[in-house]
Design an enzyme around this catalytic site. Structure first.
Site, mmCIF file in Angstrom:
data_model
loop_
_atom_site.group_PDB
_atom_site.id
_atom_site.type_symbol
_atom_site.label_atom_id
_atom_site.label_comp_id
_atom_site.label_asym_id
_atom_site.label_seq_id
_atom_site.Cartn_x
_atom_site.Cartn_y
_atom_site.Cartn_z
ATOM 1 N NE ARG A 1 -46.255 29.865 -57.326
ATOM 2 C CZ ARG A 1 -45.766 31.133 -58.025
ATOM 3 N NH1 ARG A 1 -44.812 31.277 -57.124
ATOM 4 N NH2 ARG A 1 -46.193 30.777 -59.514
ATOM 5 C CE LYS B 1 -51.009 29.113 -64.750
ATOM 6 N NZ LYS B 1 -50.200 28.777 -64.531
ATOM 7 N NE ARG C 1 -53.712 27.679 -58.706
ATOM 8 C CZ ARG C 1 -52.936 28.952 -59.462
ATOM 9 N NH1 ARG C 1 -53.913 29.322 -60.309
ATOM 10 N NH2 ARG C 1 -51.629 28.908 -59.213
ATOM 11 N NE ARG D 1 -44.076 34.578 -62.492
ATOM 12 C CZ ARG D 1 -44.522 34.202 -62.080
ATOM 13 N NH1 ARG D 1 -45.246 33.846 -63.388
ATOM 14 N NH2 ARG D 1 -44.682 33.695 -61.235
ATOM 15 N NE ARG E 1 -46.627 35.864 -58.555
ATOM 16 C CZ ARG E 1 -47.507 34.809 -59.345
ATOM 17 N NH1 ARG E 1 -47.658 34.944 -61.041
ATOM 18 N NH2 ARG E 1 -48.012 33.536 -59.161
HETATM 19 P P1 AP5 Z 1 -45.799 33.628 -67.337
HETATM 20 O O1 AP5 Z 1 -47.087 33.351 -67.847
HETATM 21 O O2 AP5 Z 1 -45.756 33.879 -65.909
HETATM 22 O O3 AP5 Z 1 -46.311 31.730 -66.583
HETATM 23 P P2 AP5 Z 1 -47.698 31.405 -65.598
HETATM 24 O O4 AP5 Z 1 -47.801 30.019 -65.979
HETATM 25 O O5 AP5 Z 1 -48.921 32.336 -65.684
HETATM 26 O O6 AP5 Z 1 -46.996 31.113 -64.317
HETATM 27 P P3 AP5 Z 1 -48.165 31.581 -62.650
HETATM 28 O O7 AP5 Z 1 -46.482 31.377 -61.960
HETATM 29 O O8 AP5 Z 1 -48.795 33.134 -62.532
HETATM 30 O O9 AP5 Z 1 -48.839 30.861 -62.343
HETATM 31 P P4 AP5 Z 1 -49.162 30.220 -60.680
HETATM 32 O O10 AP5 Z 1 -50.348 29.539 -61.660
HETATM 33 O O11 AP5 Z 1 -48.558 29.880 -59.792
HETATM 34 O O12 AP5 Z 1 -49.591 31.448 -60.356
HETATM 35 P P5 AP5 Z 1 -51.165 32.504 -59.944
HETATM 36 O O13 AP5 Z 1 -50.843 33.861 -60.272
HETATM 37 O O14 AP5 Z 1 -52.018 32.247 -61.317
HETATM 38 O O15 AP5 Z 1 -44.405 32.709 -66.930
HETATM 39 C C1 AP5 Z 1 -43.312 32.539 -65.947
HETATM 40 C C2 AP5 Z 1 -42.240 32.782 -66.603
HETATM 41 O O16 AP5 Z 1 -41.109 31.962 -67.598
HETATM 42 C C3 AP5 Z 1 -42.290 34.201 -66.748
HETATM 43 O O17 AP5 Z 1 -41.054 35.231 -66.855
HETATM 44 C C4 AP5 Z 1 -42.023 34.249 -68.867
HETATM 45 O O18 AP5 Z 1 -41.650 35.259 -69.425
HETATM 46 C C5 AP5 Z 1 -41.801 32.450 -68.742
HETATM 47 N N1 AP5 Z 1 -41.639 32.505 -70.081
HETATM 48 C C6 AP5 Z 1 -43.132 31.719 -70.631
HETATM 49 N N2 AP5 Z 1 -43.079 31.248 -71.508
HETATM 50 C C7 AP5 Z 1 -42.116 30.973 -71.984
HETATM 51 C C8 AP5 Z 1 -40.800 29.901 -72.767
HETATM 52 N N3 AP5 Z 1 -41.267 29.698 -73.869
HETATM 53 N N4 AP5 Z 1 -39.820 30.031 -72.847
HETATM 54 C C9 AP5 Z 1 -39.193 30.572 -72.075
HETATM 55 N N5 AP5 Z 1 -39.459 31.549 -70.699
HETATM 56 C C10 AP5 Z 1 -41.122 31.754 -70.895
HETATM 57 O O19 AP5 Z 1 -51.609 32.134 -58.870
HETATM 58 C C11 AP5 Z 1 -51.000 32.663 -57.767
HETATM 59 C C12 AP5 Z 1 -51.383 32.495 -56.415
HETATM 60 O O20 AP5 Z 1 -52.715 33.336 -56.778
HETATM 61 C C13 AP5 Z 1 -51.966 31.109 -55.859
HETATM 62 O O21 AP5 Z 1 -50.085 30.258 -55.592
HETATM 63 C C14 AP5 Z 1 -52.453 31.154 -54.823
HETATM 64 O O22 AP5 Z 1 -52.018 31.437 -54.297
HETATM 65 C C15 AP5 Z 1 -53.506 32.368 -55.404
HETATM 66 N N6 AP5 Z 1 -54.273 31.350 -56.482
HETATM 67 C C16 AP5 Z 1 -54.703 32.044 -58.322
HETATM 68 N N7 AP5 Z 1 -55.177 31.594 -58.415
HETATM 69 C C17 AP5 Z 1 -56.337 30.569 -57.486
HETATM 70 C C18 AP5 Z 1 -57.615 29.477 -57.476
HETATM 71 N N8 AP5 Z 1 -58.289 29.071 -58.313
HETATM 72 N N9 AP5 Z 1 -58.180 29.014 -56.345
HETATM 73 C C19 AP5 Z 1 -56.836 28.963 -55.284
HETATM 74 N N10 AP5 Z 1 -56.081 29.923 -55.022
HETATM 75 C C20 AP5 Z 1 -55.403 31.149 -56.433
HETATM 76 MG MG MG Z 2 -49.585 33.254 -64.144
#
Ligand code: AP5
Ligand code: MG
Length: 218
Positions: free
Chosen positions: A171, A13, A88, A127, A160
Site C-alpha cells: 500500500r 485521515k 488517490r 490499528r 483490517r
Molecule cells: P487512521 O486514521 O486509520 O489512518 P488513515 O490515514 O485513515 O489510514 P488508512 O489505512 O485508512 O488509509 P488508507 O488510505 O490505506 O486506507 P483506505 O481505507 O482509504 O490511523 C491509523 C492508526 O493510527 C489508527 O490506529 C489510529 O488510531 C492511529 N493514529 C492516528 N493518528 C495518530 C496520531 N497522531 N498519533 C498516534 N496514533 C495515531 O483504503 C483501503 C483500500 O481501499 C486501498 O488500499 C484501496 O485498495 C481501496 N481504496 C480506497 N480508496 C481508494 C481510491 N480512492 N482509489 C482506489 N482504491 C481505493
Molecule cells: Mg482510513
C-alpha cells in the site's frame, strides 16, 4: 467548503475526519469505508473491490470515481464534504474537478497530513477498527475504554485484513507511485496546506481545524 484529506495509509485521515467533519459541519466521505461497507453487504461492487484491497492495490479508477460521484450527489453533501482516501490518482482528481465544476462547485482546501514511513508502519500494525462505525483505534497509544469494544457505538473491534506487514508495504509503494503526484497537482492550485501528522491526535486536529477556520474566515 469542500475539503480533501490527503496522506499515506496510516497518516490519520480517518481519525481526523471523524473528529473534524462533524465540528465544521461537513459530510465525511471515506472511499475505503464505502468499499468495506459494500464488501460487508456482499454486493458486486464489494466483491470487485475486495480483490484489489486484499492485495494492497487500488480499485480501478472508473469503479471508484463512479462510487464517489454517486455519494457526493446525495443531499447531505450540499453543506460541504470532507473526502478521506479520495482522490488517490491524477485521473480521480481530474474526474472530481470536472464533476464539481459542472455543479458550479470546487475543492477549496487540500490538507496533506505528513507522517514518516517508520511511524506509518508502526501505526497500521497497532490499528483496530470498529466493525459498525469504522472508528480507528491505536490499541497501544489510544486504546478503547473497554477492550475489544468501540467507545462511540460499542461495536466490535477488528483488525483490517490489509494491515498485514506485507500488504502495508505494498500500500505504501502504491501511495508513493500513484498518490504522491497529487501533492504537486494541488500545490499548483495554491489549495494545498501541509500539516505535521507526527504529533498527538489532538495537536494535529487543532492545526487542521485552524487551517479550515482561517479559510472560511471564522
Ligand atoms: P487512521 O486514521 O486509520 O489512518 P488513515 O490515514 O485513515 O489510514 P488508512 O489505512 O485508512 O488509509 P488508507 O488510505 O490505506 O486506507 P483506505 O481505507 O482509504 O490511523 C491509523 C492508526 O493510527 C489508527 O490506529 C489510529 O488510531 C492511529 N493514529 C492516528 N493518528 C495518530 C496520531 N497522531 N498519533 C498516534 N496514533 C495515531 O483504503 C483501503 C483500500 O481501499 C486501498 O488500499 C484501496 O485498495 C481501496 N481504496 C480506497 N480508496 C481508494 C481510491 N480512492 N482509489 C482506489 N482504491 C481505493
Ligand atoms: Mg482510513
Amino acid at each position: 467548503m469542500n475539503v480533501i484529506l490527503l496522506g499515506a495509509p496510516g497518516a490519520g485521515k480517518g481519525t481526523q475526519a471523524v473528529l473534524i467533519a462533524k465540528r465544521i459541519g461537513l459530510a465525511h466521505i471515506a472511499s475505503g469505508d464505502l468499499f468495506r461497507q459494500e464488501q460487508a453487504s456482499g454486493s458486486e461492487l464489494g466483491n470487485i473491490a475486495k480483490s484489489y484491497m486484499e492485495k494492497g492495490q487500488l480499485v480501478p479508477d472508473d469503479v471508484t470515481v463512479k462510487m464517489i460521484l454517486g455519494r457526493i450527489a446525495a443531499p447531505d453533501c450540499a453543506k460541504g464534504i470532507m473526502l478521506d482516501g479520495f482522490p488517490r490518482t491524477l485521473e480521480q482528481a481530474k474526474a472530481l474537478d470536472e464533476a464539481m465544476s459542472k455543479e458550479g462547485k470546487g475543492i477549496d482546501l487540500v490538507l496533506y497530513i505528513k507522517v514518516s514511513n517508520e511511524e506509518l508502519i508502526k501505526r497500521l500494525s497497532r490499528r483496530w477498527i470498529c466493525r459498525d462505525c469504522q472508528a480507528p483505534y491505536n490499541i497501544v497509544e489510544v486504546p478503547p475504554k473497554v477492550s475489544g469494544k468501540c467507545d462511540k457505538c460499542n461495536g466490535e473491534l477488528y483488525q483490517r485484513a490489509d494491515d498485514t506487514e506485507e500488504t502495508v508495504r505494498k500500500r505504501l509503494d502504491v501511495y508513493f507511485s500513484q498518490t504522491m503526484p497529487l501533492i504537486e497537482y494541488y500545490s499548483q492550485t495554491g489549495k494545498l496546506t501541509e500539516v505535521d501528522g507526527e504529533r498527538s491526535i489532538g495537536e494535529v486536529s487543532e492545526d487542521l481545524i485552524a487551517v479550515i477556520e482561517s479559510r472560511i474566515g471564522r
